[in-house]
Design an enzyme around this catalytic site. Sequence first.
Site, PDB file in Angstrom:
ATOM      1  N   THR A 200       0.868  -1.181   0.000  1.00  0.00           N
ATOM      2  CA  THR A 200       0.000   0.000   0.000  1.00  0.00           C
ATOM      3  C   THR A 200       0.903   1.230   0.000  1.00  0.00           C
ATOM      4  OG1 THR A 200      -1.785  -1.119   1.168  1.00  0.00           O
ATOM      5  CG2 THR A 200      -1.671   1.282   1.418  1.00  0.00           C
ATOM      6  N   GLY A 254      -6.066  -3.961   7.161  1.00  0.00           N
ATOM      7  CA  GLY A 254      -7.060  -2.905   7.077  1.00  0.00           C
ATOM      8  C   GLY A 254      -8.189  -3.023   8.072  1.00  0.00           C
TER       9      GLY A 254
END
Lengths: 331, 331
Positions: A200, A254
Amino acid sequence: MDGARVAGALVLLCVVGGCGGEPGGAPADGSEPIAYAIAIHGGAGTIPKSIEPERRDAYIASLEQALGIGQNILDQGGKSLDAVEQVIRFLEDDPLFNAGKGAVFNHEGGHELDASIMDGATLGCGAVAGVMTVKNPISLARGVMERTQHVLLSGTGAERFADEQGVERVDQEYFFTQRRYDALRKILEGEAQAEAVKGTVGAVALDRHGNLATGTSTGGLTNKMFGRVGDSPIIGAGTYAKNGTCAVSATGKGEEFIRHGVAHSISILMELDGLSVDEAVERVIGQTLREGDGGVIAVAQDGSIAMGFNTLGMYRGAADSTGRFEVVIWE
Amino acid sequence: MDGARVAGALVLLCVVGGCGGEPGGAPADGSEPIAYAIAIHGGAGTIPKSIEPERRDAYIASLEQALGIGQNILDQGGKSLDAVEQVIRFLEDDPLFNAGKGAVFNHEGGHELDASIMDGATLGCGAVAGVMTVKNPISLARGVMERTQHVLLSGTGAERFADEQGVERVDQEYFFTQRRYDALRKILEGEAQAEAVKGTVGAVALDRHGNLATGTSTGGLTNKMFGRVGDSPIIGAGTYAKNGTCAVSATGKGEEFIRHGVAHSISILMELDGLSVDEAVERVIGQTLREGDGGVIAVAQDGSIAMGFNTLGMYRGAADSTGRFEVVIWE
């Protein structure tokens, strides 16, 4: 990731030197005030120190180039939002990272991309989730912020918005990389566990005008269910910026970052408890989250940078107006 | 809604009486400790006091029935999660509310439903966004929480998950109501502004086992863009629960609730600043948000209930083990 595998990993903070200036004024040690600052990340996770030197060097070279793009914009008096967007576009285009080109595969062998951006000056924010044909999701997120009444557009609706915006489109094959394909295949064939998330990308910046901004972009988790939305496009979880406190971008598992509202928590800890950005990041990464969950980068109103993670490593870099310019992975 | 139109509207708190027991022990006034408590809402917004009496009575009757369902579950020792889910299923099935049957129309004349649920005992949470064929989105959200590794599933992916879960499916016509259709038509034909959101439903509960839970379900905004996701399925924005602090469900202008992380902020204000649930709700609804933005319901660990809004009214009710049972709209 097995938490035990990273037992003993330290929460590393402010490793890029020079953090901790006094908020709202000149640093107490008499050093030069920070006129602008930027930090970037390319993901946190189980990054073995035994990584091939060429591969390590490729990551470092790419992060240095990205950091230079952002620093240059800020140095010339550009907006933090522009620095954040341009840095993330560069990292999205680099197949090394799990965002844009190089995004991981979902369970069905496709790519679904998430991104968000936030303006600390106005609390304006925009995000997209599950886009499949947009080359640079961060720019579509900025379009949501600037040209709609909404914050988050998802899936087909986000694609339709892209149709109106004239952003560059690609087919799913564009996102293909052999490495990410092999990662999915190994999981589906039972040869590997779902890998710890890494790749990410994100950026946080303070500009010469005193405005904070942040952005995050990702392909999500390898083998994720179709339609799964992680923390990257969730304002308050993976991304948050507010002038007066800080700008934060997160990377990691997440669902844990959503559950604990990580990015917003760091801002609130500074606002309510008067913590420094280092202390707030340490509290959330070191105490609220668990080992192996991930990390964040944050820049405070005074230009202090904190970069904390509870994984083996985090691809990251920091630069500011005082001449700091460093990219590191583990240290 | 024009802020000026509600100028002078007060932030109303704790209107259902008996709030403010001392956290963590018997109330200071010697009254009976609260063994369980529940609050529900059916949306906040511009609810004129000139509403037809039959219509007002229909809302009140429905809210009373919903509240009774939840109270009964809690009274018998059931779980707060079950009370929240069953109350919301009932409100989703009632066409009066903007959730499930009766959901508003998006810009393209369709219905996209969002919901989330959270368990304060574990911080487990699940949410769905943009589902189009699921009769009770709150139950699909619970499925995400309990039977996936994820928190949020969106659009087609959420529909595919529904295929596997055996939840009741309906076609889009099921959600049709003439009233919501007329509301869209008036906006599209320029006869009306986008109406202030009202009709989102939510519930918060404390059970006899000391566990908090919350859930929220909505059809979103009339005339919203296809793919728009509001605050209802965003953990930390429209929905948050954490044992030891509170359970919160919000209703209003979703983008503002995302921007300020409203539900999570109320929990953090109690945790960090030691505010009571009343004080925390007042701070966020009365100070952080602006007039006309919306409202929240919250229940604290000690069973105290706060219901605050900065709109003309909020459909809401509260009940607890001491015999309180009240449904109100404006007071």
